[in-house]
Design a protein around this motif. Structure first.
Motif, PDB file in Angstrom:
ATOM      1  N   CYS A 187       0.802  -1.292   0.005  1.00 32.37           N
ATOM      2  CA  CYS A 187       0.153  -0.084   0.102  1.00 32.37           C
ATOM      3  C   CYS A 187       0.840   1.254  -0.014  1.00 32.37           C
ATOM      4  CB  CYS A 187      -0.810   0.220   1.068  1.00 32.37           C
ATOM      5  SG  CYS A 187      -2.440  -1.012   1.074  1.00 32.37           S
ATOM      6  N   THR A 188       1.846   1.272   0.866  1.00 32.84           N
ATOM      7  CA  THR A 188       2.557   2.369   0.961  1.00 32.84           C
ATOM      8  C   THR A 188       3.378   2.756  -0.367  1.00 32.84           C
ATOM      9  OG1 THR A 188       2.958   1.877   3.100  1.00 32.84           O
ATOM     10  CG2 THR A 188       4.409   3.297   2.669  1.00 32.84           C
ATOM     11  N   MET A 208       8.560   4.452  -2.133  1.00 29.50           N
ATOM     12  CA  MET A 208       8.158   4.909  -0.890  1.00 29.50           C
ATOM     13  C   MET A 208       6.890   6.084  -1.154  1.00 29.50           C
ATOM     14  SD  MET A 208      10.946   7.367   0.084  1.00 29.50           S
ATOM     15  CE  MET A 208      11.317   9.043  -0.290  1.00 29.50           C
ATOM     16  N   GLY A 209       6.197   6.051   0.014  1.00 26.09           N
ATOM     17  CA  GLY A 209       4.692   6.946  -0.109  1.00 26.09           C
ATOM     18  C   GLY A 209       5.230   8.554  -0.132  1.00 26.09           C
ATOM     19  N   ALA A 210       6.377   8.919   0.348  1.00 26.23           N
ATOM     20  CA  ALA A 210       6.530  10.373   0.308  1.00 26.23           C
ATOM     21  C   ALA A 210       6.949  10.940  -0.974  1.00 26.23           C
ATOM     22  CB  ALA A 210       7.740  10.529   1.224  1.00 26.23           C
TER      23      ALA A 210
END
Lengths: 455, 455
Positions: free
Chosen positions: B292-293, B397-399
């Motif tokens: 998900c992330t 990554m999520g960022a």
């Protein structure tokens, strides 16, 4: 021989002068700087009651602003009525919006302008005029009368329940009436028979120990605002009905007669909509706007907040979210039970891993509905019909009047709300005014009401 | 003959001393009082680059804090790599939580503690060490190198895009790399190949001209908070999928290889959950927490407000309600398109008589995904595997890292994110530190990376 009718008519000029004197006292209960004025108004009132022929006029300490009491109890074998009013007023600000100074009463056309003219110094004087008119013309009243006029209604009557409880014997009565009430119009005589109850609670949602970076944790943790919006959204169906299980269980549908009365209200939806500043009226299918306001309970979110509210962007996943909810309750709903049903709904809609805390909000009140066949209601109807030459409407309203529940619970007495304020009076607003025709009619109506009640 | 390997190993003591000197300059880009320090750090860096054998070291004015540039362009016929880093740091406060002063670097165990140790003065030095090791041992670099190190990353790189645009010729290159990046752990070498994009908007709901009394209008007007909560609630299904039509249309599912890499992440859900302070992890069915992330776009309400937020009860029906929404976008999603889809969803969920205005929020960024077969990625893999003796993970990554999109859009170059920060380094927090083993390994990895890229 002079009748109370001719007495009332021939004393209008004096009544107006007194009314202006009473209105000149800025008895604003919420402002500390007006504390002396509030006391002055109480003294003015006690003195005026005595002048009218009432006895035992008394400034009763309550811990807050005093209650003014007086009585006339010489109608042996006749019933006793307890009359309720308040002599305090709302603050006058914003002052710049007043056309004439709020505590310098001014007649313009057939209206008198001053803070308290409609809410409710005029309606307090109406009692006194009615008592005086009977006593001066027949030397007696057709029934026993007790008057209590409090000084804290505009701040929520904090001292009244305790004072009533401590004075139950003194206040014992068969009937009660409040003139802190309104008429739909000059031509549509009105008795307010029902007011809504209230309960409320705050919901606080917590999904974790800290707000999280949406890049770090987005998509894998619960967002407290998502949880709360789902929860709030689940409380109404698309038609606006409250979906909290059991919410409508104890609501008693109005009688056909009540629904017919609601249909007689001459205010169109569009006029009402414009008057309140809404872009559209929406209401439960099967109920008109007036019927919704009168008969149907509501659940409203009064405020909600969570997360970042500043300028620009903050990519945070809030771990806390909050909402304040209050309900207006229809007749027969119990505020405590409704609060429990909402709490159960909230807990049932709280996902795993989420903490929902539910805190009662202050302001709980029972709904009130006058029994349709009560003799005091019939007497009010008869008096209104006699003076106004029209069949009165029994109106319910969406607002809450806690004093009705207070009298019922503490004195076991039903209370007729029979007052003469109007929708155009600007209560609590700048340029508050009263229709002087309604003010003078009020004395006639109470004189007649006393007679009908004594029968 | 000395190799770059033995050169790097035998100069560790000097590298550490220099690192401490660089960290002692409080180059906090956001604080006006540190403006001189930021400039000092730029000068220190330019001088250190020259010492390493780089040429044309230059403090380039940008309008804000300067960019430091240097190059070595004598590898005829070989490709050119542009290396990116930043020399500014976050503010150090709260100072009382630091065990040793933030700008007095201190070694404790195998870690060096100071503001900027991990983010990213150490990772900037890694480039310089690699260049110096090659030049001092073989007299040349296997490829042409350009370095730009900016001074405004911690305030969002406001001057960088314009400066790059004005210096496109000077910055022309075949490859690019950033060491503003991280390793999952010492033993799990990592290349960050994907970062999320971002877009956001504010929704403002208006249902009328004024808040209304719930006793007057309850049940017959729209409550702005009810409208907004229904709207927000409609944006996710019960499983947490975004229900905005078209939201997932351009998301490309990860390859099997990528999903396998995600499964190799050794951080258990529970460790992650505790680390971030969430009470529970919840995620889209069919995707793990890591997946998900890494792979799935998100839509989060970052803040929401309306109506009464004070103490106690106010029985108001709010006529306004507000929400801030941002999305983290997966590869191939377009921020402008997504914003339009959300706007359409909001308008489609705006009931009649309600005004919904939608305003873009700042912070728009494209998602970034390094092509799987790109030679720079293969070179980074080979270098990591050689030094770390383990196959590296390609991590997303999520960022959001806007600089990746900036380089791609303005210079048409893909950028490898190969840096040596760790999850335990406390970036932006008190007691920021770096694993010195990773710091020293970084030089080896970049030396090897240059060689592989030149092949």
């Amino acid at each position: 021989m002079q009748t109370w009718k001719s007495y009332l008519d021939s004393n209008q000029e004096r009544f107006l002068a007194e009314f202006k004197a009473f209105l000149s006292i800025p008895s604003v209960s919420t402002l500390p700087e007006n504390k002396g004025d509030v006391l002055n108004a109480a003294h003015w009132l006690a003195s005026r009651m005595t002048d009218a022929g009432l006895e035992h006029a008394e400034i009763c300490e309550t811990g807050g602003h005093p209650v003014v009491y007086a009585d006339w109890l010489h109608a042996e074998g006749a019933p006793t009525i307890l009359l309720y009013g308040h002599y305090d007023v709302q603050p006058a600000d914003p002052l710049e919006l007043w056309q004439s100074p709020p505590f310098e009463p001014e007649v313009r056309g057939d209206r008198l302008y001053a803070r308290g003219a409609s809410d409710m110094k005029g309606n307090v004087l109406v009692f006194i005029h009615a008592v005086e008119a009977h006593l001066r013309t027949s030397g007696r009243l057709p029934l026993n009368v007790k008057l209590i006029v409090e000084g804290e209604e505009e701040i929520g009557s904090p001292s009244l329940p305790k004072w009533i409880e401590e004075n139950q014997a003194k206040l014992a009565c068969d009937y009660a009436a409040s003139s802190d009430s309104a008429q739909i119009s000059r031509d549509l005589p009105t008795v307010i028979v029902g007011t809504k109850g209230m309960c409320g609670l705050q919901v606080d949602i917590k999904t974790g120990g800290t707000d999280l970076h949406s890049g770090l944790a987005g998509g894998v943790v619960r967002n407290a605002l998502h949880v709360l919006t789902d929860m709030i959204s689940s409380m109404h169906d698309p038609d606006g009905r409250v979906t909290v299980a059991g919410f409508y269980d104890h609501v008693v549908d109005p009688s056909d007669a009540e629904r017919q009365m609601a249909r007689r209200i001459p205010v169109s939806g569009d006029v009402f909509r414009q008057a309140i500043g809404a872009t559209e009226l929406v209401h439960e299918p099967g109920w008109s706007v007036t019927e919704c306001t009168w008969f149907r309970p509501t659940l409203e979110v009064n405020g909600m907040w969570g997360g970042f509210q500043g300028d620009g962007t903050k990519t945070v996943i809030p771990c806390e979210a909050h909402a304040k909810i209050t309900c207006r309750l229809a007749a027969n709903q119990d505020p405590d039970k409704i609060r429990e049903l909402i709490r159960a709904h909230i807990l049932a809609h709280t996902p795993s891993g989420v903490e929902a805390s539910v805190t009662p909000l202050p302001g709980k009140a029972d709904p009130y509905l006058m029994p349709e066949t009560h003799p005091a209601l019939s007497a009010a109807d008869a008096a209104l019909e006699k003076v106004k030459q029209a069949a009165p409407i029994h109106m319910r309203m969406g607002a809450t009047v806690p004093v009705l529940g207070t009298f019922k619970n503490l004195l076991g007495v039903e209370m007729v709300s029979l007052g003469f304020s109007g929708l155009a009076d600007g209560l609590h607003a700048p340029n508050e005014s009263v229709d002087l025709g309604q003010f003078y009619a009020g004395g006639h109506i109470y004189c007649s009401f006393f007679e009908h009640l004594a029968k």
